[in-house]
Scaffold this motif. Sequence first.
Motif, PDB file in Angstrom:
ATOM      1  N   MET A 172      36.978  38.947  99.078  1.00  0.00           N
ATOM      2  CA  MET A 172      36.344  40.037  98.352  1.00  0.00           C
ATOM      3  C   MET A 172      37.362  40.711  97.449  1.00  0.00           C
ATOM      4  SD  MET A 172      34.260  43.372  99.784  1.00  0.00           S
ATOM      5  CE  MET A 172      35.704  44.196 100.478  1.00  0.00           C
ATOM      6  N   ILE A 173      36.993  40.923  96.193  1.00  0.00           N
ATOM      7  CA  ILE A 173      37.813  41.652  95.246  1.00  0.00           C
ATOM      8  C   ILE A 173      37.200  43.043  95.068  1.00  0.00           C
ATOM      9  CG2 ILE A 173      38.798  41.680  92.925  1.00  0.00           C
ATOM     10  CD1 ILE A 173      39.771  39.326  94.620  1.00  0.00           C
ATOM     11  N   GLY A 174      37.894  44.079  95.579  1.00  0.00           N
ATOM     12  CA  GLY A 174      37.375  45.437  95.440  1.00  0.00           C
ATOM     13  C   GLY A 174      37.769  46.022  94.097  1.00  0.00           C
ATOM     14  N   GLY A 175      37.294  47.196  93.847  1.00  0.00           N
ATOM     15  CA  GLY A 175      36.728  48.191  94.716  1.00  0.00           C
ATOM     16  C   GLY A 175      37.806  48.947  95.505  1.00  0.00           C
ATOM     17  N   ASP A 176      37.379  50.139  95.958  1.00  0.00           N
ATOM     18  CA  ASP A 176      38.272  50.926  96.789  1.00  0.00           C
ATOM     19  C   ASP A 176      38.209  50.428  98.231  1.00  0.00           C
ATOM     20  OD1 ASP A 176      36.324  52.435  98.391  1.00  0.00           O
ATOM     21  OD2 ASP A 176      35.844  53.530  96.563  1.00  0.00           O
ATOM     22  N   ARG A 201      33.245  54.997  93.654  1.00  0.00           N
ATOM     23  CA  ARG A 201      32.728  56.362  93.771  1.00  0.00           C
ATOM     24  C   ARG A 201      33.092  56.983  95.118  1.00  0.00           C
ATOM     25  NH1 ARG A 201      28.952  58.088  90.045  1.00  0.00           N
ATOM     26  NH2 ARG A 201      28.219  56.521  88.569  1.00  0.00           N
ATOM     27  N   SER A 202      33.402  56.146  96.098  1.00  0.00           N
ATOM     28  CA  SER A 202      33.738  56.633  97.432  1.00  0.00           C
ATOM     29  C   SER A 202      35.228  56.885  97.603  1.00  0.00           C
ATOM     30  CB  SER A 202      33.253  55.619  98.480  1.00  0.00           C
ATOM     31  OG  SER A 202      33.529  54.295  98.069  1.00  0.00           O
ATOM     32  N   SER A 203      35.977  56.850  96.519  1.00  0.00           N
ATOM     33  CA  SER A 203      37.418  57.093  96.591  1.00  0.00           C
ATOM     34  C   SER A 203      37.706  58.589  96.709  1.00  0.00           C
ATOM     35  CB  SER A 203      38.103  56.527  95.344  1.00  0.00           C
ATOM     36  OG  SER A 203      39.487  56.743  95.389  1.00  0.00           O
ATOM     37  N   ILE A 204      38.681  58.925  97.563  1.00  0.00           N
ATOM     38  CA  ILE A 204      39.057  60.328  97.742  1.00  0.00           C
ATOM     39  C   ILE A 204      39.591  60.919  96.441  1.00  0.00           C
ATOM     40  CG2 ILE A 204      40.637  61.886  98.954  1.00  0.00           C
ATOM     41  CD1 ILE A 204      40.498  59.905 101.318  1.00  0.00           C
ATOM     42  N   SER A 205      40.435  60.149  95.761  1.00  0.00           N
ATOM     43  CA  SER A 205      40.949  60.561  94.460  1.00  0.00           C
ATOM     44  C   SER A 205      40.173  59.840  93.364  1.00  0.00           C
ATOM     45  CB  SER A 205      42.438  60.230  94.346  1.00  0.00           C
ATOM     46  OG  SER A 205      42.665  58.859  94.594  1.00  0.00           O
ATOM     47  N   VAL A 206      40.238  60.372  92.159  1.00  0.00           N
ATOM     48  CA  VAL A 206      39.535  59.730  91.045  1.00  0.00           C
ATOM     49  C   VAL A 206      40.082  58.329  90.852  1.00  0.00           C
ATOM     50  CG1 VAL A 206      39.075  59.840  88.584  1.00  0.00           C
ATOM     51  CG2 VAL A 206      39.102  61.943  89.937  1.00  0.00           C
ATOM     52  N   SER A 207      39.200  57.341  90.795  1.00  0.00           N
ATOM     53  CA  SER A 207      39.646  55.952  90.753  1.00  0.00           C
ATOM     54  C   SER A 207      38.725  55.115  89.880  1.00  0.00           C
ATOM     55  CB  SER A 207      39.673  55.360  92.171  1.00  0.00           C
ATOM     56  OG  SER A 207      39.882  53.967  92.138  1.00  0.00           O
ATOM     57  N   GLY A 208      39.336  54.204  89.139  1.00  0.00           N
ATOM     58  CA  GLY A 208      38.588  53.216  88.369  1.00  0.00           C
ATOM     59  C   GLY A 208      38.669  51.843  89.001  1.00  0.00           C
ATOM     60  N   ALA A 209      38.854  51.801  90.337  1.00  0.00           N
ATOM     61  CA  ALA A 209      38.994  50.522  91.031  1.00  0.00           C
ATOM     62  C   ALA A 209      37.747  49.658  90.916  1.00  0.00           C
ATOM     63  CB  ALA A 209      39.337  50.760  92.507  1.00  0.00           C
ATOM     64  N   SER A 210      36.623  50.270  90.595  1.00  0.00           N
ATOM     65  CA  SER A 210      35.396  49.488  90.400  1.00  0.00           C
ATOM     66  C   SER A 210      35.534  48.506  89.236  1.00  0.00           C
ATOM     67  CB  SER A 210      34.207  50.416  90.147  1.00  0.00           C
ATOM     68  OG  SER A 210      34.443  51.230  89.006  1.00  0.00           O
ATOM     69  N   LEU A 211      36.490  48.750  88.358  1.00  0.00           N
ATOM     70  CA  LEU A 211      36.692  47.877  87.199  1.00  0.00           C
ATOM     71  C   LEU A 211      37.556  46.659  87.512  1.00  0.00           C
ATOM     72  CD1 LEU A 211      37.386  50.612  84.502  1.00  0.00           C
ATOM     73  CD2 LEU A 211      35.255  49.361  84.866  1.00  0.00           C
ATOM     74  N   TYR A 212      38.164  46.641  88.701  1.00  0.00           N
ATOM     75  CA  TYR A 212      39.104  45.555  88.968  1.00  0.00           C
ATOM     76  C   TYR A 212      38.465  44.168  89.017  1.00  0.00           C
ATOM     77  CZ  TYR A 212      42.777  42.643  90.846  1.00  0.00           C
ATOM     78  OH  TYR A 212      43.670  41.621  91.027  1.00  0.00           O
ATOM     79  N   PRO A 213      37.301  43.964  89.635  1.00  0.00           N
ATOM     80  CA  PRO A 213      36.735  42.611  89.607  1.00  0.00           C
ATOM     81  C   PRO A 213      36.605  42.053  88.189  1.00  0.00           C
ATOM     82  CG  PRO A 213      35.555  43.931  91.210  1.00  0.00           C
ATOM     83  CD  PRO A 213      36.470  44.871  90.456  1.00  0.00           C
ATOM     84  N   GLN A 214      36.228  42.893  87.242  1.00  0.00           N
ATOM     85  CA  GLN A 214      36.103  42.450  85.855  1.00  0.00           C
ATOM     86  C   GLN A 214      37.472  42.104  85.261  1.00  0.00           C
ATOM     87  OE1 GLN A 214      33.478  44.541  82.896  1.00  0.00           O
ATOM     88  NE2 GLN A 214      35.430  45.171  82.014  1.00  0.00           N
ATOM     89  N   LEU A 261      34.785  33.586  96.356  1.00  0.00           N
ATOM     90  CA  LEU A 261      35.181  34.954  96.053  1.00  0.00           C
ATOM     91  C   LEU A 261      33.984  35.717  95.496  1.00  0.00           C
ATOM     92  CD1 LEU A 261      35.746  35.637  92.741  1.00  0.00           C
ATOM     93  CD2 LEU A 261      37.488  33.906  93.145  1.00  0.00           C
ATOM     94  N   PHE A 262      33.996  37.010  95.707  1.00  0.00           N
ATOM     95  CA  PHE A 262      32.959  37.874  95.147  1.00  0.00           C
ATOM     96  C   PHE A 262      33.545  39.253  94.920  1.00  0.00           C
ATOM     97  CE2 PHE A 262      32.716  38.662  99.643  1.00  0.00           C
ATOM     98  CZ  PHE A 262      32.288  39.967  99.805  1.00  0.00           C
ATOM     99  N   GLY A 263      32.943  39.994  94.001  1.00  0.00           N
ATOM    100  CA  GLY A 263      33.424  41.317  93.659  1.00  0.00           C
ATOM    101  C   GLY A 263      32.594  42.414  94.294  1.00  0.00           C
ATOM    102  N   ALA A 264      33.262  43.503  94.647  1.00  0.00           N
ATOM    103  CA  ALA A 264      32.593  44.702  95.157  1.00  0.00           C
ATOM    104  C   ALA A 264      33.040  45.869  94.288  1.00  0.00           C
ATOM    105  CB  ALA A 264      32.933  44.938  96.623  1.00  0.00           C
ATOM    106  N   PRO A 265      32.440  46.029  93.103  1.00  0.00           N
ATOM    107  CA  PRO A 265      32.926  47.009  92.110  1.00  0.00           C
ATOM    108  C   PRO A 265      32.522  48.443  92.457  1.00  0.00           C
ATOM    109  CG  PRO A 265      31.012  45.850  91.252  1.00  0.00           C
ATOM    110  CD  PRO A 265      31.321  45.225  92.585  1.00  0.00           C
TER     111      PRO A 265
END
Length: 325
Positions: A124-128, A48-61, A41-45
Amino acid sequence: MGENWLRKPEWFWNPPEGERDFVHQWVRPLEQGEGEPDLILFGAPMSRSSISVSGASLYPQEFRKMWKSYATYNLDEDLDLTPFHVADAGDVAMHTTNISESHKRIQESCAYLSRQYPETALCMIGGDHSTTACAVRGIKETFPEETIGIVQLDTHLDVRDPAELGPANGTPIRQLIDGGVVKGDNVYNIGLHGYFNARPLISYAKEKRIRMVTLKQAREKGVPAAVNEAIDRLSEKAGIIYVTVDMDVLDITQAPGVPASTPGGMTTTELFGALMEIGKREEVRYIDFVCLDPTKDSAVSETVKAGVYAWMQFVTGRMMGSGKG
């Protein structure tokens, strides 16, 4: 081909040796080496490319932090997961401001891992959801002669026009189809429902022959059965099957922590059952979990918990399918 941008994640565990009763004790860094992993497994945090404001970059953590709450024994299946070797390759190092560079790094890292470990399943754990297009391109880079099929669990088609929005989280499937990486009739989207895809997007999907399986249709067969049927059909045409799980496929009541949550979606029970079946299928060599935003989650982190549980169901199925269970 396939540069390694993977780095040690910001959050990691230092468990004592010998103890593997919980997930944070069981999953070890890839560089520690314990033979060929069964799953990497690996993270892709990236969000910034999300259409709406998103904190999905924090999900791998947050995904890794939650491991301590999960045992490595699946009581429902009476199965000890510890013989199954799961390795953590870390997170792709994102560029601070350059979205295209970050996407390029995800693609190159996925190409690197798929080249270095061609027989190992990758998760892969995203990320948007924009990260999915990057990962699939990286796999195609490694296996240019292979036909890639996609099973997409999602409320949305994600075929909005990149010419209008850029390489955003609403465009990954269209990026791959228009870019010639996958064919439309090798994409199965399961989970579509309600009023969340505009007519022009449905017209594009029909034109490209995307296989749209509404949640209503999937429930008539049973969601796990519908997923298995899609994999059966793709297996006749594709040498590689990639599964992408957009967590907004879940109903808003069960997954508040996604940027585009909707009513009328899957239950966690349906998703967990589907992922168990997906894990059993050796044809599925790649999977991702995307669009889970911990900043929108409830006080008890119910969406993050559901995301980890979903991943554990996939791992359980993978172990059962490998013959180690």
